[in-house]
Design a protein around this motif. Structure first.
Motif, PDB file in Angstrom:
ATOM      1  N   GLU A   1      20.187  -1.950  55.597  1.00 36.26           N
ATOM      2  CA  GLU A   1      19.406  -1.450  56.722  1.00 36.26           C
ATOM      3  C   GLU A   1      20.233  -0.539  57.617  1.00 36.26           C
ATOM      4  OE1 GLU A   1      17.426  -4.546  58.798  1.00 36.26           O
ATOM      5  OE2 GLU A   1      16.720  -5.514  56.975  1.00 36.26           O
ATOM      6  N   SER A   2      21.523  -0.778  57.641  1.00 36.45           N
ATOM      7  CA  SER A   2      22.442   0.087  58.385  1.00 36.45           C
ATOM      8  C   SER A   2      23.691   0.257  57.528  1.00 36.45           C
ATOM      9  CB  SER A   2      22.791  -0.528  59.748  1.00 36.45           C
ATOM     10  OG  SER A   2      23.350  -1.813  59.578  1.00 36.45           O
ATOM     11  N   PRO A   3      24.451   1.312  57.748  1.00 38.97           N
ATOM     12  CA  PRO A   3      25.628   1.553  56.909  1.00 38.97           C
ATOM     13  C   PRO A   3      26.592   0.375  56.919  1.00 38.97           C
ATOM     14  CG  PRO A   3      25.114   3.491  58.215  1.00 38.97           C
ATOM     15  CD  PRO A   3      24.226   2.402  58.724  1.00 38.97           C
ATOM     16  N   ILE A   4      27.165   0.104  55.758  1.00 45.55           N
ATOM     17  CA  ILE A   4      28.149  -0.957  55.610  1.00 45.55           C
ATOM     18  C   ILE A   4      29.414  -0.351  55.008  1.00 45.55           C
ATOM     19  CG2 ILE A   4      27.132  -1.608  53.390  1.00 45.55           C
ATOM     20  CD1 ILE A   4      28.218  -4.419  53.804  1.00 45.55           C
ATOM     21  N   THR A   5      30.564  -0.667  55.577  1.00 45.32           N
ATOM     22  CA  THR A   5      31.831  -0.123  55.108  1.00 45.32           C
ATOM     23  C   THR A   5      32.668  -1.222  54.486  1.00 45.32           C
ATOM     24  OG1 THR A   5      31.849   1.643  56.778  1.00 45.32           O
ATOM     25  CG2 THR A   5      33.953   1.052  55.770  1.00 45.32           C
ATOM     26  N   ILE A   6      33.146  -0.952  53.279  1.00 44.85           N
ATOM     27  CA  ILE A   6      34.060  -1.869  52.591  1.00 44.85           C
ATOM     28  C   ILE A   6      35.457  -1.285  52.740  1.00 44.85           C
ATOM     29  CG2 ILE A   6      34.661  -2.934  50.392  1.00 44.85           C
ATOM     30  CD1 ILE A   6      31.688  -2.653  49.650  1.00 44.85           C
ATOM     31  N   GLY A   7      36.348  -2.056  53.327  1.00 40.92           N
ATOM     32  CA  GLY A   7      37.637  -1.536  53.750  1.00 40.92           C
ATOM     33  C   GLY A   7      38.606  -1.213  52.629  1.00 40.92           C
ATOM     34  N   LYS A   8      39.417  -0.235  52.881  1.00 39.37           N
ATOM     35  CA  LYS A   8      40.503   0.147  51.975  1.00 39.37           C
ATOM     36  C   LYS A   8      41.371  -1.074  51.679  1.00 39.37           C
ATOM     37  CE  LYS A   8      44.673   3.060  51.960  1.00 39.37           C
ATOM     38  NZ  LYS A   8      45.450   4.065  52.728  1.00 39.37           N
ATOM     39  N   GLY A   9      41.733  -1.233  50.399  1.00 35.00           N
ATOM     40  CA  GLY A   9      42.583  -2.348  50.002  1.00 35.00           C
ATOM     41  C   GLY A   9      41.838  -3.539  49.446  1.00 35.00           C
ATOM     42  N   LYS A  10      40.503  -3.578  49.596  1.00 36.37           N
ATOM     43  CA  LYS A  10      39.745  -4.695  49.049  1.00 36.37           C
ATOM     44  C   LYS A  10      39.505  -4.460  47.568  1.00 36.37           C
ATOM     45  CE  LYS A  10      35.943  -7.832  49.622  1.00 36.37           C
ATOM     46  NZ  LYS A  10      35.140  -8.574  50.585  1.00 36.37           N
ATOM     47  N   LYS A  11      39.485  -5.533  46.794  1.00 40.89           N
ATOM     48  CA  LYS A  11      39.191  -5.404  45.370  1.00 40.89           C
ATOM     49  C   LYS A  11      37.729  -5.025  45.184  1.00 40.89           C
ATOM     50  CE  LYS A  11      42.844  -8.206  43.370  1.00 40.89           C
ATOM     51  NZ  LYS A  11      43.185  -9.273  42.403  1.00 40.89           N
ATOM     52  N   ALA A  12      37.500  -3.967  44.417  1.00 39.61           N
ATOM     53  CA  ALA A  12      36.147  -3.435  44.247  1.00 39.61           C
ATOM     54  C   ALA A  12      35.226  -4.459  43.592  1.00 39.61           C
ATOM     55  CB  ALA A  12      36.193  -2.149  43.424  1.00 39.61           C
ATOM     56  N   VAL A  13      35.719  -5.193  42.609  1.00 42.95           N
ATOM     57  CA  VAL A  13      34.875  -6.165  41.898  1.00 42.95           C
ATOM     58  C   VAL A  13      34.504  -7.325  42.815  1.00 42.95           C
ATOM     59  CG1 VAL A  13      34.722  -7.702  39.905  1.00 42.95           C
ATOM     60  CG2 VAL A  13      35.875  -5.492  39.689  1.00 42.95           C
ATOM     61  N   THR A  14      35.438  -7.756  43.642  1.00 45.08           N
ATOM     62  CA  THR A  14      35.138  -8.819  44.606  1.00 45.08           C
ATOM     63  C   THR A  14      34.075  -8.351  45.600  1.00 45.08           C
ATOM     64  OG1 THR A  14      37.369  -9.707  44.413  1.00 45.08           O
ATOM     65  CG2 THR A  14      36.127 -10.320  46.376  1.00 45.08           C
ATOM     66  N   ALA A  15      34.164  -7.105  46.036  1.00 47.20           N
ATOM     67  CA  ALA A  15      33.163  -6.569  46.962  1.00 47.20           C
ATOM     68  C   ALA A  15      31.792  -6.526  46.296  1.00 47.20           C
ATOM     69  CB  ALA A  15      33.572  -5.164  47.409  1.00 47.20           C
ATOM     70  N   ALA A  16      31.741  -6.155  45.016  1.00 53.81           N
ATOM     71  CA  ALA A  16      30.469  -6.135  44.279  1.00 53.81           C
ATOM     72  C   ALA A  16      29.898  -7.545  44.182  1.00 53.81           C
ATOM     73  CB  ALA A  16      30.678  -5.539  42.895  1.00 53.81           C
TER      74      ALA A  16
ATOM     75  N   TRP B   1      34.997   2.649  51.744  1.00 53.19           N
ATOM     76  CA  TRP B   1      33.746   3.066  51.092  1.00 53.19           C
ATOM     77  C   TRP B   1      32.576   2.606  51.948  1.00 53.19           C
ATOM     78  CZ3 TRP B   1      31.900   4.766  46.011  1.00 53.19           C
ATOM     79  CH2 TRP B   1      32.868   5.524  45.343  1.00 53.19           C
ATOM     80  N   THR B   2      31.685   3.540  52.239  1.00 52.22           N
ATOM     81  CA  THR B   2      30.531   3.228  53.074  1.00 52.22           C
ATOM     82  C   THR B   2      29.250   3.413  52.274  1.00 52.22           C
ATOM     83  OG1 THR B   2      31.690   3.909  55.082  1.00 52.22           O
ATOM     84  CG2 THR B   2      29.286   3.785  55.199  1.00 52.22           C
ATOM     85  N   PHE B   3      28.380   2.412  52.318  1.00 49.84           N
ATOM     86  CA  PHE B   3      27.088   2.471  51.650  1.00 49.84           C
ATOM     87  C   PHE B   3      25.977   2.419  52.697  1.00 49.84           C
ATOM     88  CE2 PHE B   3      29.971   0.601  48.525  1.00 49.84           C
ATOM     89  CZ  PHE B   3      29.727   1.417  47.430  1.00 49.84           C
ATOM     90  N   GLY B   4      24.822   2.924  52.311  1.00 48.05           N
ATOM     91  CA  GLY B   4      23.691   2.933  53.224  1.00 48.05           C
ATOM     92  C   GLY B   4      23.551   4.214  53.994  1.00 48.05           C
ATOM     93  N   LEU B   5      24.333   5.241  53.631  1.00 47.66           N
ATOM     94  CA  LEU B   5      24.232   6.548  54.277  1.00 47.66           C
ATOM     95  C   LEU B   5      23.434   7.502  53.398  1.00 47.66           C
ATOM     96  CD1 LEU B   5      27.925   7.082  55.449  1.00 47.66           C
ATOM     97  CD2 LEU B   5      25.963   6.582  56.912  1.00 47.66           C
ATOM     98  N   ARG B   6      22.661   8.364  53.996  1.00 49.48           N
ATOM     99  CA  ARG B   6      22.001   9.420  53.249  1.00 49.48           C
ATOM    100  C   ARG B   6      23.012  10.520  52.967  1.00 49.48           C
ATOM    101  NH1 ARG B   6      17.443   8.971  50.617  1.00 49.48           N
ATOM    102  NH2 ARG B   6      16.980  11.165  51.005  1.00 49.48           N
ATOM    103  N   SER B   7      22.971  11.037  51.755  1.00 47.20           N
ATOM    104  CA  SER B   7      23.908  12.081  51.370  1.00 47.20           C
ATOM    105  C   SER B   7      23.148  13.253  50.782  1.00 47.20           C
ATOM    106  CB  SER B   7      24.913  11.544  50.342  1.00 47.20           C
ATOM    107  OG  SER B   7      25.666  12.599  49.791  1.00 47.20           O
ATOM    108  N   ASP B   8      23.330  14.423  51.354  1.00 45.69           N
ATOM    109  CA  ASP B   8      22.668  15.606  50.810  1.00 45.69           C
ATOM    110  C   ASP B   8      23.224  15.969  49.439  1.00 45.69           C
ATOM    111  OD1 ASP B   8      21.097  15.861  53.036  1.00 45.69           O
ATOM    112  OD2 ASP B   8      22.505  17.179  54.089  1.00 45.69           O
TER     113      ASP B   8
END
Length: 375
Positions: free
Chosen positions: A118-133, A158-165
């Protein structure tokens, strides 16, 4: 261990599953015989299916799990799950007091694909990508099977939930975000097992994995001899020309497969099949003509190998075997001149005697190195 090469009887059982506890709470007794389950690696949710039930059905928030209860002539038994699904009833057929409902089934990843940030969410640098998934999946109420998170960590936020042209679909659903993160780590896209648990596993080429099952021609064969064997070579290139250019420079290279031992070569096919690629920019790190020529020749070789990675696909029907998407199988059918090691891409399971499964499996046949490069 069950011997699936011997005849067996099967009865199907549909169970209600509490979405909060994951426990089975009761049997759906009014299912009409028949139905099907489809698995497809190239779809987002990987699984779907359909059943027909008598009367009107209110399942509330429950999920459904389909079981096959099998019995052999010697009295041995086995119960195997075929899938766990999100049910939907789109329509009901009515004839007086009698009625039946169509029950559409969706793999549980549908719940993640239906959700968004519903609003942008940022996954911080250094976090394991698979754990975040995995965290995103668990937040959607799904169970995640035991997994190895690997060593890959995010190099940037990495930020999700943003519109990207530039890429309007990137991360538009939570499942998109999950698969983006898995891709970063070199993992396969998420899929579910028969219990509805999400599988997170590192991608390994089928040729480097051991087969989980062997389909062997003979007295105990468990597959039908009628099948489709596909290997379309018409547009497979044996010549690739690459051009890098800008306003000041141009570098051209052509890779040619002229090896008599190569199935796709100009010699073996007796003709040239040429493809051309152009790139309108030259990387800044290329500062000499020698580097420019090497850039073009390396790219030409790379693209020729890609062009010659031919898909060999077989589609055949077999009785039940404990297999799922991406599993590797060996198929040995010398009478039909079909053999090889393949990875399962799609399955269509019919809920009838023998649990027949139409299976599409494929492999990528890699070429040898081209023998001529002209710069």
């Amino acid at each position: 261990m069950s011997d699936w090469s011997k005849p067996f009887k099967v009865a199907y059982r549909v169970m209600r599953v509490n979405r909060n506890t994951g426990l089975e709470t009761g049997r759906l007794d009014w299912v009409i015989s028949g139905g099907s389950i489809e698995r497809n690696q190239d779809t987002n949710i990987c699984e779907s299916g359909s059943l027909t039930v008598e009367g009107a059905t209110d399942l509330g928030t429950d999920r459904l799990r389909i079981w096959a209860d099998c019995t052999w002539h010697d009295g041995s038994t086995a119960s195997v799950p075929l899938g766990t699904f999100l049910p939907n009833i789109p329509k009901r057929s009515v004839n007086g007091k009698e009625s039946s409902s169509q029950l559409d089934l969706y793999g549980l990843l549908q719940e993640v694909d239906d959700d968004m940030f519903e609003s942008p969410i940022t996954i911080g640098k250094g976090k394991k990508a698979v754990t975040a998934a995995a965290d995103i999946l668990k937040g959607c109420g799904l169970q995640v099977a035991a997994y190895n998170p690997g060593n890959y960590t995010l190099k940037d936020n990495w930020t999700f939930g943003l519109r990207s042209d530039k890429d309007k679909d990137k991360g538009s659903t939570k499942l998109d975000a999950v698969n983006d993160l898995l891709d970063l780590a070199g993992y396969s896209s998420a899929r579910t097992d028969e219990y509805g648990r999400v599988i997170l596993e590192k991608y390994v080429e089928p040729g480097k994995r051991q087969p989980k099952w062997t389909f062997q021609e003979g007295a105990n064969a468990t597959f039908l001899t009628t099948m489709t064997d596909e290997r379309d070579l018409r547009e497979v290139a044996n010549v690739v020309k690459v051009t890098y250019y800008n306003t000041d420079k141009e570098y051209v290279s052509t890779a040619i497969d002229d090896d008599p031992a190569s199935e796709f070569s100009t010699v073996s096919r007796g003709r040239r099949v040429a493809h051309a690629y152009e790139y309108s920019s030259i990387p800044d790190e290329v500062t000499t003509d020698e580097q420019g020529r090497k850039l073009a020749s390396d790219k030409a070789l790379e693209l020729l190998r890609t062009e010659q990675s031919v898909i060999h696909r077989v589609t055949f029907t077999h009785v039940y075997a404990p297999l799922n998407l991406t599993d590797v199988v060996d198929l040995e059918y010398p009478t039909g001149s079909v053999s090889g090691r393949f990875a399962i891409r799609a399955q269509n399971i019919t809920l009838e005697a023998g649990i027949p499964i139409e299976c599409e499996a494929r492999t990528f046949q890699r070429p040898s190195e081209p023998t001529t490069v002209k710069a």
